[in-house]
Design a protein around this motif. Structure first.
Motif, PDB file in Angstrom:
ATOM      1  N   ASN A 399       0.895  -1.231  -0.223  1.00 55.44           N
ATOM      2  CA  ASN A 399       0.094   0.015   0.118  1.00 55.44           C
ATOM      3  C   ASN A 399       0.936   1.134  -0.152  1.00 55.44           C
ATOM      4  O   ASN A 399       0.530   2.265  -0.735  1.00 55.44           O
ATOM      5  CB  ASN A 399      -0.977   0.116   1.402  1.00 55.44           C
ATOM      6  CG  ASN A 399      -2.225  -0.693   0.927  1.00 55.44           C
ATOM      7  OD1 ASN A 399      -2.607  -0.802  -0.298  1.00 55.44           O
ATOM      8  ND2 ASN A 399      -2.948  -1.310   2.023  1.00 55.44           N
ATOM      9  N   ASP A 400       1.926   1.207   0.602  1.00 55.20           N
ATOM     10  CA  ASP A 400       2.959   2.352   0.562  1.00 55.20           C
ATOM     11  C   ASP A 400       3.309   2.612  -0.664  1.00 55.20           C
ATOM     12  O   ASP A 400       3.218   3.664  -1.161  1.00 55.20           O
ATOM     13  CB  ASP A 400       4.050   2.066   1.810  1.00 55.20           C
ATOM     14  CG  ASP A 400       3.562   2.144   3.222  1.00 55.20           C
ATOM     15  OD1 ASP A 400       2.685   2.904   3.613  1.00 55.20           O
ATOM     16  OD2 ASP A 400       4.376   1.612   3.976  1.00 55.20           O
ATOM     17  N   GLY A 401       3.784   1.710  -1.541  1.00 57.77           N
ATOM     18  CA  GLY A 401       4.376   1.756  -2.708  1.00 57.77           C
ATOM     19  C   GLY A 401       3.338   2.277  -3.525  1.00 57.77           C
ATOM     20  O   GLY A 401       3.570   3.367  -4.400  1.00 57.77           O
ATOM     21  N   PHE A 402       2.110   1.911  -3.675  1.00 59.06           N
ATOM     22  CA  PHE A 402       0.964   2.284  -4.385  1.00 59.06           C
ATOM     23  C   PHE A 402       0.537   4.056  -4.088  1.00 59.06           C
ATOM     24  O   PHE A 402       0.410   4.821  -4.999  1.00 59.06           O
ATOM     25  CB  PHE A 402      -0.197   1.748  -4.302  1.00 59.06           C
ATOM     26  CG  PHE A 402      -1.106   2.148  -5.215  1.00 59.06           C
ATOM     27  CD1 PHE A 402      -1.190   1.888  -6.489  1.00 59.06           C
ATOM     28  CD2 PHE A 402      -2.646   2.519  -4.439  1.00 59.06           C
ATOM     29  CE1 PHE A 402      -2.332   2.450  -7.256  1.00 59.06           C
ATOM     30  CE2 PHE A 402      -3.686   2.987  -5.160  1.00 59.06           C
ATOM     31  CZ  PHE A 402      -3.545   2.802  -6.736  1.00 59.06           C
ATOM     32  N   TYR A 403       0.262   4.138  -2.862  1.00 54.70           N
ATOM     33  CA  TYR A 403      -0.358   5.316  -2.442  1.00 54.70           C
ATOM     34  C   TYR A 403       0.714   6.502  -2.325  1.00 54.70           C
ATOM     35  O   TYR A 403       0.397   7.779  -2.750  1.00 54.70           O
ATOM     36  CB  TYR A 403      -1.118   5.181  -0.920  1.00 54.70           C
ATOM     37  CG  TYR A 403      -2.252   4.348  -1.110  1.00 54.70           C
ATOM     38  CD1 TYR A 403      -3.359   5.105  -1.621  1.00 54.70           C
ATOM     39  CD2 TYR A 403      -2.395   3.188  -0.903  1.00 54.70           C
ATOM     40  CE1 TYR A 403      -4.492   4.210  -2.051  1.00 54.70           C
ATOM     41  CE2 TYR A 403      -3.419   2.468  -0.960  1.00 54.70           C
ATOM     42  CZ  TYR A 403      -4.805   2.986  -1.540  1.00 54.70           C
ATOM     43  OH  TYR A 403      -5.851   2.314  -1.702  1.00 54.70           O
ATOM     44  N   PHE A 404       1.877   6.251  -2.025  1.00 58.24           N
ATOM     45  CA  PHE A 404       2.950   7.370  -2.105  1.00 58.24           C
ATOM     46  C   PHE A 404       3.921   7.400  -3.398  1.00 58.24           C
ATOM     47  O   PHE A 404       4.249   8.268  -3.683  1.00 58.24           O
ATOM     48  CB  PHE A 404       3.761   7.131  -0.913  1.00 58.24           C
ATOM     49  CG  PHE A 404       3.118   7.273   0.545  1.00 58.24           C
ATOM     50  CD1 PHE A 404       2.384   8.375   0.743  1.00 58.24           C
ATOM     51  CD2 PHE A 404       3.003   6.056   1.404  1.00 58.24           C
ATOM     52  CE1 PHE A 404       1.846   8.459   2.025  1.00 58.24           C
ATOM     53  CE2 PHE A 404       2.464   6.196   2.562  1.00 58.24           C
ATOM     54  CZ  PHE A 404       1.837   7.287   2.862  1.00 58.24           C
ATOM     55  N   GLY A 405       3.840   6.288  -4.137  1.00 52.89           N
ATOM     56  CA  GLY A 405       4.516   6.249  -5.342  1.00 52.89           C
ATOM     57  C   GLY A 405       3.638   6.589  -6.697  1.00 52.89           C
ATOM     58  O   GLY A 405       4.113   7.367  -7.272  1.00 52.89           O
ATOM     59  N   VAL A 406       2.556   5.783  -6.812  1.00 49.39           N
ATOM     60  CA  VAL A 406       1.727   5.901  -7.913  1.00 49.39           C
ATOM     61  C   VAL A 406       0.706   6.930  -7.827  1.00 49.39           C
ATOM     62  O   VAL A 406       0.250   7.661  -8.941  1.00 49.39           O
ATOM     63  CB  VAL A 406       1.318   4.246  -8.232  1.00 49.39           C
ATOM     64  CG1 VAL A 406       0.440   4.451  -9.697  1.00 49.39           C
ATOM     65  CG2 VAL A 406       2.442   3.480  -8.390  1.00 49.39           C
ATOM     66  N   LEU A 407      -0.025   7.047  -6.804  1.00 45.72           N
ATOM     67  CA  LEU A 407      -1.342   7.689  -6.730  1.00 45.72           C
ATOM     68  C   LEU A 407      -0.914   9.096  -6.953  1.00 45.72           C
ATOM     69  O   LEU A 407      -1.676   9.702  -7.719  1.00 45.72           O
ATOM     70  CB  LEU A 407      -1.859   7.429  -5.208  1.00 45.72           C
ATOM     71  CG  LEU A 407      -3.472   8.121  -5.122  1.00 45.72           C
ATOM     72  CD1 LEU A 407      -4.286   7.757  -6.093  1.00 45.72           C
ATOM     73  CD2 LEU A 407      -3.691   7.993  -3.710  1.00 45.72           C
ATOM     74  N   PRO A 408      -0.030   9.819  -6.552  1.00 41.97           N
ATOM     75  CA  PRO A 408       0.306  11.099  -6.919  1.00 41.97           C
ATOM     76  C   PRO A 408       0.338  11.378  -8.350  1.00 41.97           C
ATOM     77  O   PRO A 408       0.068  12.389  -8.631  1.00 41.97           O
ATOM     78  CB  PRO A 408       1.614  11.577  -6.192  1.00 41.97           C
ATOM     79  CG  PRO A 408       1.467  10.518  -5.028  1.00 41.97           C
ATOM     80  CD  PRO A 408       1.117   9.293  -5.376  1.00 41.97           C
ATOM     81  N   VAL A 409       1.049  10.531  -9.086  1.00 45.45           N
ATOM     82  CA  VAL A 409       1.179  10.649 -10.494  1.00 45.45           C
ATOM     83  C   VAL A 409      -0.322  10.596 -11.156  1.00 45.45           C
ATOM     84  O   VAL A 409      -0.473  11.353 -12.031  1.00 45.45           O
ATOM     85  CB  VAL A 409       2.140   9.471 -11.194  1.00 45.45           C
ATOM     86  CG1 VAL A 409       2.391   9.474 -12.631  1.00 45.45           C
ATOM     87  CG2 VAL A 409       3.627   9.459 -10.297  1.00 45.45           C
ATOM     88  N   LEU A 410      -1.150   9.592 -10.692  1.00 45.77           N
ATOM     89  CA  LEU A 410      -2.280   9.541 -11.352  1.00 45.77           C
ATOM     90  C   LEU A 410      -3.055  10.610 -10.952  1.00 45.77           C
ATOM     91  O   LEU A 410      -3.821  10.967 -11.895  1.00 45.77           O
ATOM     92  CB  LEU A 410      -3.181   8.250 -10.633  1.00 45.77           C
ATOM     93  CG  LEU A 410      -2.536   6.838 -11.134  1.00 45.77           C
ATOM     94  CD1 LEU A 410      -3.151   5.733 -10.164  1.00 45.77           C
ATOM     95  CD2 LEU A 410      -2.646   6.553 -12.547  1.00 45.77           C
ATOM     96  N   ALA A 411      -3.114  11.255  -9.810  1.00 50.16           N
ATOM     97  CA  ALA A 411      -3.726  12.333  -9.392  1.00 50.16           C
ATOM     98  C   ALA A 411      -3.283  13.825 -10.341  1.00 50.16           C
ATOM     99  O   ALA A 411      -4.158  14.258 -10.555  1.00 50.16           O
ATOM    100  CB  ALA A 411      -3.541  12.796  -7.991  1.00 50.16           C
TER     101      ALA A 411
END
Length: 483
Positions: A399-411
């Motif tokens: 979850n850390d990898g997705f929410y802190f690494g990927v989600l900001p880029v998607l947002a």
């Protein structure tokens, strides 16, 4: 190249464990070590592993002492009234037991901790599944999926991570998502109903007296004997092994989940939690143990102390009060040592997997590739894209990898196309039903370890239902205009 190797490494791991070519512990250690050498960073393997172990050490400590604590509570009879009450209410009906598993897992998930949820759920329900020879993968699949939906609570982790990563309020993410998450929970209950119907069709419905009578007959015949009753009733033991009148798919599941064979198998010690004459019972200390458990869970929810410290103190106090003599304490610790070793071993092995994925940069490259693969025409639909991506990504990475690494880029990509940050954040929690069965989630090893289910069997059974539940959450969010 790192992107391809990352996906190949994950696929290799999943295939080998589901085909039972390697044990999960061996696969979690050897496969990432091999791929670390492939990418030319074998010299840094030690650093990656130690970093991963350091990150997961508090979780391993928490699981170790939590297993001891709840194991002692089972030994002293804390859950016996609950189990007997459920068995009498369900009247040995597999349908009610499976639905009860989903309800219990959902309720206990309110504490926000998956490990505790699984320990309590399995402690209460495992004896029932064993008594009726029900499929144990049904229990683990239903419990994991129910907990995955409830894991979206603001104090459960993913919602808080999304709020932190995108600098928004967690309540603004969670509260509007309640209708969609409620539909996800309804989907879990419908799933448990359907699976319960299948188990009922396979096993039939017995009264409590018939279940107890069947166990007495089995005990008289002896281990490995066949139970026959001569009273015209269909043999529960025979049906559990897949008699000629059973369906092929349902009949295969008990063997997968360890609910196997005819007669008194080697796992029948799982029923001892209901033996009214076992020497470890402490009826005079029942209310002390109940109060201690309530206090422990309250302290965990209120965050009075770190969870590993709470369970360490709780286990020490439970052992000291219930078993004041040193030989008795050693015997209780030894009785639960196998579960402790299996679960903590899995956690530290998973640390190798996550350490290599993160340290070599595979996770970053995989995330960047997926984001870049999004067609420009999908820009206005970034909420849907984020929700769909959250299903596989939160399974294949932490979850850390997705929410802190990927989600900001998607947002950021969503904002460029006029899609609000909150919409992206809400869509990002849609995949949590599947996430809780990820090999990178330590709690799932508690679930399969205590239930005596092979991780590969759990994965093969659960993934399809968890994906469906996640899609229900996402679809409901779109239908209700939340995403």
């Amino acid at each position: 190249m790192l992107t391809i190797l990352g996906f190949v490494m994950i696929a290799t791991f999943l295939v080998l464990i589901m085909m039972k070519k390697m044990s999960p512990i061996a696969a979690l250690v050897l496969i990432p070590a091999l791929f670390c050498v492939f990418v030319g960073k074998g010299a840094h393997l030690g650093d990656y592993v130690l970093e991963g172990v350091g990150n997961l050490a508090p979780t391993a400590a928490m699981l170790m002492f939590a297993i001891v604590y709840f194991g002692v509570m089972i030994d002293v009879g804390l859950f016996d009234p609950i189990v007997r009450g459920i068995l009498r209410f369900c009247k040995a009906d597999p349908l009610r037991i499976v639905v009860g598993t989903a309800v219990l897992a959902a309720i206990v998930s309110l504490d926000g901790d998956g490990s505790t949820t699984f320990m309590i759920t399995v402690s209460a329900m495992y004896p029932l599944y064993k008594r009726l020879k029900m499929s144990l993968v049904v229990m683990t699949g239903v419990a994991a999926t129910a907990n995955g939906v409830m894991n979206t609570l603001p104090w459960g982790g993913p919602t808080a991570r999304a709020a932190t990563a995108l600098k928004v309020d967690a309540a603004d993410i969670f509260v509007p998502m309640i209708p969609a998450l409620a539909m996800g929970l309804v989907a879990v209950f419908l799933l448990s109903y359907a699976l319960g119907l299948r188990e009922r069709k396979r096993l039939g419905v017995l009264s409590l007296d018939e279940v107890l009578e069947r166990e007495q007959e089995t005990a008289l015949v002896g281990a490995g004997g066949k139970s026959g009753n001569g009273n015209g009733r269909t043999s529960l033991t025979k049906k559990a092994t897949g008699g000629p009148d059973g369906g092929t798919d349902a009949d295969a599941e008990p063997a997968e989940g360890g609910a196997g064979t005819d007669g008194a198998d080697s796992d029948d010690d799982g029923f001892q939690g209901l033996d009214p004459n076992r020497p470890t019972l402490r009826p005079k200390l029942y209310w002390f143990n109940a109060g201690l458990t309530v206090l422990l869970l309250t302290a965990m929810i209120m965050e009075w102390l770190p969870i590993p410290v709470l369970f360490l103190l709780g286990a020490a106090l439970a052992l000291t009060v219930n078993f004041p003599h040193m030989p008795d304490q050693k015997a209780r610790i030894a009785a639960h040592a196998e579960n402790v070793l299996n679960v903590t071993g899995m956690v530290f092995a998973a640390a190798v997997f996550t350490g290599v994925l993160t340290g070599t940069g595979m996770v970053d490259h995989m995330a960047d590739w997926l984001v870049d693969a999004i067609p420009d025409g999908m820009g206005p639909h970034m909420g849907l894209v984020t929700g769909l991506l959250s299903i596989p990504l939160t399974y294949f990475m932490s979850n850390d990898g997705f929410y802190f690494g990927v989600l900001p880029v998607l947002a950021e990509a969503g904002q460029a196309h006029g899609v609000g940050t909150l919409e992206i954040a809400r869509a990002s929690i849609a995949g949590q039903a599947l996430h809780m069965s990820s090999p990178l989630v330590p709690a799932v090893y508690v679930l399969v370890g205590m239930a005596k289910v092979e991780f590969g069997d759990h994965t093969r059974f659960t993934v399809k239902w968890a994906v469906l539940t996640s899609l229900v959450v996402l679809g409901s969010g779109i239908l209700f205009g939340i995403i």
